[in-house]
Write a protein that holds these residues in place. Structure first.
Motif, PDB file in Angstrom:
ATOM      1  N   PHE A   1       0.839  -1.186   0.000  1.00 51.55           N
ATOM      2  CA  PHE A   1       0.000   0.000   0.000  1.00 51.55           C
ATOM      3  C   PHE A   1       0.878   1.242   0.000  1.00 51.55           C
ATOM      4  CE2 PHE A   1      -3.055  -3.109   1.539  1.00 51.55           C
ATOM      5  CZ  PHE A   1      -4.183  -2.756   0.812  1.00 51.55           C
ATOM      6  N   VAL A   2       0.614   2.153  -0.946  1.00 49.44           N
ATOM      7  CA  VAL A   2       1.398   3.382  -1.080  1.00 49.44           C
ATOM      8  C   VAL A   2       0.448   4.550  -1.363  1.00 49.44           C
ATOM      9  CG1 VAL A   2       3.452   2.179  -1.956  1.00 49.44           C
ATOM     10  CG2 VAL A   2       1.755   3.048  -3.565  1.00 49.44           C
ATOM     11  N   PRO A   3       0.877   5.784  -1.101  1.00 45.17           N
ATOM     12  CA  PRO A   3       0.081   6.935  -1.521  1.00 45.17           C
ATOM     13  C   PRO A   3       0.087   6.997  -3.051  1.00 45.17           C
ATOM     14  CG  PRO A   3       1.717   7.580   0.120  1.00 45.17           C
ATOM     15  CD  PRO A   3       2.044   6.188  -0.308  1.00 45.17           C
ATOM     16  N   ALA A   4      -1.098   7.071  -3.654  1.00 44.91           N
ATOM     17  CA  ALA A   4      -1.171   7.079  -5.119  1.00 44.91           C
ATOM     18  C   ALA A   4      -2.496   7.640  -5.597  1.00 44.91           C
ATOM     19  CB  ALA A   4      -0.977   5.667  -5.667  1.00 44.91           C
ATOM     20  N   SER A   5      -2.546   7.951  -6.883  1.00 44.88           N
ATOM     21  CA  SER A   5      -3.766   8.368  -7.569  1.00 44.88           C
ATOM     22  C   SER A   5      -4.033   7.386  -8.704  1.00 44.88           C
ATOM     23  CB  SER A   5      -3.616   9.777  -8.143  1.00 44.88           C
ATOM     24  OG  SER A   5      -3.539  10.716  -7.100  1.00 44.88           O
ATOM     25  N   ILE A   6      -5.308   7.050  -8.903  1.00 39.53           N
ATOM     26  CA  ILE A   6      -5.719   6.130  -9.958  1.00 39.53           C
ATOM     27  C   ILE A   6      -6.574   6.915 -10.946  1.00 39.53           C
ATOM     28  CG2 ILE A   6      -6.983   4.018 -10.486  1.00 39.53           C
ATOM     29  CD1 ILE A   6      -6.604   3.285  -7.508  1.00 39.53           C
ATOM     30  N   GLN A   7      -6.222   6.854 -12.217  1.00 38.53           N
ATOM     31  CA  GLN A   7      -7.015   7.499 -13.267  1.00 38.53           C
ATOM     32  C   GLN A   7      -7.890   6.447 -13.932  1.00 38.53           C
ATOM     33  OE1 GLN A   7      -4.655   9.796 -15.999  1.00 38.53           O
ATOM     34  NE2 GLN A   7      -3.300  10.504 -14.364  1.00 38.53           N
ATOM     35  N   ILE A   8      -9.193   6.727 -13.997  1.00 31.91           N
ATOM     36  CA  ILE A   8     -10.156   5.786 -14.562  1.00 31.91           C
ATOM     37  C   ILE A   8     -10.905   6.480 -15.692  1.00 31.91           C
ATOM     38  CG2 ILE A   8     -12.191   4.376 -14.076  1.00 31.91           C
ATOM     39  CD1 ILE A   8     -11.211   4.394 -11.109  1.00 31.91           C
ATOM     40  N   GLU A   9     -10.968   5.802 -16.851  1.00 26.78           N
ATOM     41  CA  GLU A   9     -11.695   6.341 -18.001  1.00 26.78           C
ATOM     42  C   GLU A   9     -12.563   5.238 -18.591  1.00 26.78           C
ATOM     43  OE1 GLU A   9     -10.778   9.148 -21.838  1.00 26.78           O
ATOM     44  OE2 GLU A   9      -9.212   7.765 -21.212  1.00 26.78           O
ATOM     45  N   ASN A  10     -13.829   5.531 -18.788  1.00 25.73           N
ATOM     46  CA  ASN A  10     -14.790   4.546 -19.317  1.00 25.73           C
ATOM     47  C   ASN A  10     -14.770   3.252 -18.521  1.00 25.73           C
ATOM     48  OD1 ASN A  10     -15.613   6.286 -21.415  1.00 25.73           O
ATOM     49  ND2 ASN A  10     -13.850   5.670 -22.647  1.00 25.73           N
ATOM     50  N   GLY A  11     -14.659   3.355 -17.197  1.00 22.04           N
ATOM     51  CA  GLY A  11     -14.702   2.191 -16.322  1.00 22.04           C
ATOM     52  C   GLY A  11     -13.434   1.369 -16.269  1.00 22.04           C
ATOM     53  N   LYS A  12     -12.351   1.841 -16.889  1.00 19.24           N
ATOM     54  CA  LYS A  12     -11.093   1.092 -16.896  1.00 19.24           C
ATOM     55  C   LYS A  12      -9.969   1.934 -16.318  1.00 19.24           C
ATOM     56  CE  LYS A  12     -12.307  -1.780 -20.774  1.00 19.24           C
ATOM     57  NZ  LYS A  12     -11.936  -2.328 -22.046  1.00 19.24           N
ATOM     58  N   ILE A  13      -9.077   1.283 -15.582  1.00 20.48           N
ATOM     59  CA  ILE A  13      -7.912   1.967 -15.031  1.00 20.48           C
ATOM     60  C   ILE A  13      -6.955   2.264 -16.185  1.00 20.48           C
ATOM     61  CG2 ILE A  13      -5.907   1.760 -13.508  1.00 20.48           C
ATOM     62  CD1 ILE A  13      -7.652  -0.154 -11.795  1.00 20.48           C
ATOM     63  N   ILE A  14      -6.604   3.532 -16.345  1.00 20.94           N
ATOM     64  CA  ILE A  14      -5.680   3.891 -17.420  1.00 20.94           C
ATOM     65  C   ILE A  14      -4.305   4.271 -16.877  1.00 20.94           C
ATOM     66  CG2 ILE A  14      -7.478   4.532 -19.062  1.00 20.94           C
ATOM     67  CD1 ILE A  14      -6.914   7.479 -18.354  1.00 20.94           C
ATOM     68  N   ALA A  15      -4.222   4.605 -15.578  1.00 27.17           N
ATOM     69  CA  ALA A  15      -2.923   4.953 -14.994  1.00 27.17           C
ATOM     70  C   ALA A  15      -3.006   4.917 -13.476  1.00 27.17           C
ATOM     71  CB  ALA A  15      -2.481   6.338 -15.449  1.00 27.17           C
ATOM     72  N   ILE A  16      -1.897   4.549 -12.853  1.00 30.64           N
ATOM     73  CA  ILE A  16      -1.734   4.638 -11.406  1.00 30.64           C
ATOM     74  C   ILE A  16      -0.426   5.371 -11.165  1.00 30.64           C
ATOM     75  CG2 ILE A  16      -1.435   3.391  -9.236  1.00 30.64           C
ATOM     76  CD1 ILE A  16      -3.037   1.097 -10.445  1.00 30.64           C
ATOM     77  N   GLU A  17      -0.510   6.470 -10.426  1.00 33.72           N
ATOM     78  CA  GLU A  17       0.666   7.296 -10.189  1.00 33.72           C
ATOM     79  C   GLU A  17       0.911   7.424  -8.684  1.00 33.72           C
ATOM     80  OE1 GLU A  17       2.075  11.909 -10.927  1.00 33.72           O
ATOM     81  OE2 GLU A  17       0.420  11.105 -12.080  1.00 33.72           O
ATOM     82  N   GLU A  18       2.087   6.969  -8.252  1.00 37.34           N
ATOM     83  CA  GLU A  18       2.426   7.103  -6.833  1.00 37.34           C
ATOM     84  C   GLU A  18       2.664   8.565  -6.500  1.00 37.34           C
ATOM     85  OE1 GLU A  18       5.144   4.320  -5.063  1.00 37.34           O
ATOM     86  OE2 GLU A  18       4.714   2.844  -6.625  1.00 37.34           O
TER      87      GLU A  18
END
Length: 71
Positions: A16-33
Motif C-alpha cells: 500500500f502506497v500513496p497514489a492516484s488512480i485514473q479511470i476512463e470509461n470504467g477502466k484503469i488507465i494509470a496509477i501514479e504514486e
C-alpha cells in the motif's frame, strides 16, 4: 471523462502506497504514486480487485453444497 481516485493506501506492486488512480470509461488507465493524498485519506483502495464469489445464487447456498451440487 477521466475520474481520479487518490488515497494514502493504494495497493500497488504488493504494498500500500500513496497514489492516484485514473479511470476512463470504467477502466484503469494509470496509477501514479504520490507523496501524500487527501481525497480518500486513510481509506484503502485495491485497483483491479474483482470479487467473483457468490452466496445464495441460483437458489442454493454454495457453502452448503457438495461437489456435484457445486458443479
Amino acid at each position: 471523462q477521466v475520474m481520479i481516485l487518490s488515497s494514502n493506501h493504494v495497493y500497488v506492486s504488493g504494498k500500500f502506497v500513496p497514489a492516484s488512480i485514473q479511470i476512463e470509461n470504467g477502466k484503469i488507465i494509470a496509477i501514479e504514486e504520490k507523496e501524500k493524498n487527501k481525497d480518500f485519506d486513510a481509506s484503502y483502495i485495491v485497483p483491479g480487485f474483482i470479487d467473483i464469489h457468490t452466496h445464495g445464487g441460483y437458489g442454493f447456498e454454495i457453502m452448503d453444497a457438495n461437489m456435484d451440487q457445486a458443479r
